[in-house]
Design a protein around this motif. Structure first.
Motif, mmCIF file in Angstrom:
data_model
loop_
_atom_site.group_PDB
_atom_site.id
_atom_site.type_symbol
_atom_site.label_atom_id
_atom_site.label_comp_id
_atom_site.label_asym_id
_atom_site.label_seq_id
_atom_site.Cartn_x
_atom_site.Cartn_y
_atom_site.Cartn_z
ATOM 1 N N LEU A 198 0.821 -1.214 0.000
ATOM 2 C CA LEU A 198 0.000 0.000 0.000
ATOM 3 C C LEU A 198 0.857 1.267 0.000
ATOM 4 C CD1 LEU A 198 -3.172 0.515 2.182
ATOM 5 C CD2 LEU A 198 -1.474 2.312 1.997
ATOM 6 N N LEU A 199 1.963 1.233 0.743
ATOM 7 C CA LEU A 199 2.794 2.437 0.879
ATOM 8 C C LEU A 199 3.849 2.559 -0.210
ATOM 9 C CD1 LEU A 199 3.316 2.448 4.763
ATOM 10 C CD2 LEU A 199 1.653 3.755 3.426
ATOM 11 N N VAL B 64 -7.587 4.988 3.190
ATOM 12 C CA VAL B 64 -6.405 5.329 3.986
ATOM 13 C C VAL B 64 -6.639 6.712 4.584
ATOM 14 C CG1 VAL B 64 -3.910 5.675 3.939
ATOM 15 C CG2 VAL B 64 -4.962 3.928 2.474
ATOM 16 N N ASP B 65 -7.046 6.756 5.842
ATOM 17 C CA ASP B 65 -7.298 8.034 6.514
ATOM 18 C C ASP B 65 -5.990 8.666 6.979
ATOM 19 O OD1 ASP B 65 -10.116 7.737 6.239
ATOM 20 O OD2 ASP B 65 -10.104 6.344 7.926
ATOM 21 N N ALA B 66 -5.013 7.824 7.300
ATOM 22 C CA ALA B 66 -3.662 8.254 7.681
ATOM 23 C C ALA B 66 -2.796 7.015 7.584
ATOM 24 C CB ALA B 66 -3.642 8.817 9.105
ATOM 25 N N PRO C 136 -5.687 11.847 3.186
ATOM 26 C CA PRO C 136 -6.433 10.614 2.894
ATOM 27 C C PRO C 136 -6.511 10.303 1.398
ATOM 28 C CG PRO C 136 -7.950 12.419 3.326
ATOM 29 C CD PRO C 136 -6.577 12.976 3.539
ATOM 30 N N PHE C 137 -6.561 9.002 1.090
ATOM 31 C CA PHE C 137 -6.784 8.544 -0.280
ATOM 32 C C PHE C 137 -7.372 7.136 -0.219
ATOM 33 C CE2 PHE C 137 -2.203 7.867 0.691
ATOM 34 C CZ PHE C 137 -2.129 6.478 0.608
ATOM 35 N N VAL C 138 -7.708 6.593 -1.369
ATOM 36 C CA VAL C 138 -8.213 5.219 -1.464
ATOM 37 C C VAL C 138 -7.141 4.364 -2.106
ATOM 38 C CG1 VAL C 138 -9.937 3.707 -2.560
ATOM 39 C CG2 VAL C 138 -10.645 5.887 -1.540
ATOM 40 N N ALA C 139 -6.962 3.154 -1.610
ATOM 41 C CA ALA C 139 -5.968 2.238 -2.174
ATOM 42 C C ALA C 139 -6.639 0.985 -2.708
ATOM 43 C CB ALA C 139 -4.939 1.853 -1.115
ATOM 44 N N VAL D 203 0.695 5.541 12.436
ATOM 45 C CA VAL D 203 2.015 6.157 12.470
ATOM 46 C C VAL D 203 1.848 7.636 12.764
ATOM 47 C CG1 VAL D 203 4.125 6.668 11.178
ATOM 48 C CG2 VAL D 203 2.979 4.467 10.878
ATOM 49 N N ALA D 204 2.344 8.093 13.906
ATOM 50 C CA ALA D 204 2.215 9.507 14.246
ATOM 51 C C ALA D 204 3.060 10.348 13.301
ATOM 52 C CB ALA D 204 2.652 9.729 15.697
#
Length: 345
Positions: A120-121, A149-151, A133-136, A341-342
């Motif tokens: 994903l990343l 993917v909100d964060a 945010p985006f969609v994967a 992940v902060a």
């Protein structure tokens, strides 16, 4: 941080070094992948015990090779990331054992990475990466999933396959039509010679609401079409084209619905099927019409690789996340359980 990444979840041994001090694609200092395709070809699929043994043989030489290509030694490594799941338990344990041993010997932190989060990343390693945010769309091996993917580290499953994943459908359809293992890439290459529209198959589950997928019925349609055809090489190519068009259209329709549901215009595509040229063109066109963008990793980072594990691990190590020294893997692992992940300065 310079992070060594190790991937051994299935039948590819992947090693990479990612440097967080460099931006974009330059951060990937070196990476290497050894594929076991030739080893498993005579069996028509992955044999887990053979996969594990081959990881044992190849992993340390690949670590040495990758460090040399990056111009680094083990003393330059600030952290180690490895695939902890999901995957074949024996194969995962090889990578985890080597990673944990290296981290202990070098006195650096280590972190287990979720294989699908790595995929994903992966597009975020490229220049001009998308921001959440985006969609994967994750189309890797046995997975076909749409994820909001909100964060980084905060994921919501929007839809997934109810049976065969897209990649599995490619491989199984190719096998039915007599193409050699692994069949998916062979089928996609054959489709390039196919006549568009000669065979038209259903776009499964697009005639009803929802974001789930099902490709087993499509596979059966193709089997029947092939069985009842003249089975010439051109017909094989035409059926391959019809099948690929059906899969690509289905994925594109569901992706657009997912963007609508998530209120986003950015779609990230990752995993082996993400290297498919027709899928890339279709999703780029769809995103452009919405005024958004479709983001992919470079084709060499679509299949399993150590680079995506090094990058995902680096994000978590920089955020202070690491685990105790035990060798632990999770062959079945829900990505929604991962910690966020902060943001770092």
């Amino acid at each position: 941080m310079r992070v060594l990444g190790i991937e051994t979840s299935c039948d590819e041994t992947g090693v990479a070094v990612y440097d967080t001090g460099l931006s974009g694609a330059a951060g990937l200092r070196a990476h290497a992948v050894y594929s076991q395709i030739a080893l498993h070809a005579e069996y028509g699929g992955v044999v887990p015990e053979l996969a594990s043994r081959d990881h044992v043989r190849k992993l340390l030489p690949l670590v040495r090779q990758t460090l040399a290509e990056a111009g680094l030694t083990t003393a330059d490594i600030d952290g180690v990331a490895y695939t902890a799941g999901p995957g074949l338990v024996g194969a995962l344990l090889v990578g985890a054992g080597v990673a944990r041993s290296l981290a202990w010997a070098l006195e650096v932190p280590a972190v287990g990475v979720h294989h699908m989060e790595g995929h994903l990343l992966a597009p975020l390693m490229e220049d001009d990466p998308p921001e959440a945010p985006f969609v994967a769309l994750l189309v890797s091996g046995g997975h076909t999933q749409l994820v909001a993917v909100d964060a980084i580290g905060r994921y919501r499953l929007l839809g997934e396959t109810l049976d065969d994943a897209a990649g599995e459908a490619f491989d199984k359809t190719a096998k039915m039509m007599g193409l050699p293992y692994p069949g998916g890439p062979q089928l996609a290459a054959l489709a390039e010679q196919g006549t568009p529209g000669r065979f038209r198959f259903a776009r499964p589950m697009t005639d009803r609401p929802g974001l789930d997928f099902s490709f087993s019925g499509l596979k059966t349609q193709v089997l029947l079409a092939w069985r009842d055809s003249d089975q010439t090489e051109q017909t094989r190519a035409d059926i391959a084209r019809g099948f690929e068009d059906a899969v690509v259209d289905t994925l594109a329709i569901k992706c657009e619905r997912a963007l609508d549901e998530a209120g986003s215009d950015v779609i990230v595509i990752a995993g082996g099927v993400g290297a498919n040229k027709r899928l890339r063109a279709k999703l780029q066109e769809m995103a452009a019409k919405r005024g958004g963008r479709a983001c992919f990793p470079r084709p060499s980072l679509c299949t399993d690789n150590g680079a995506m594990i090094a990058f995902a691990g680096a994000l978590r190590l920089e955020a202070g996340q690491h685990e105790a020294a035990e060798v632990k893997v999770t062959p079945r692992w829900d990505m929604a359980t991962l910690p966020q992940v902060a943001a770092t300065a």
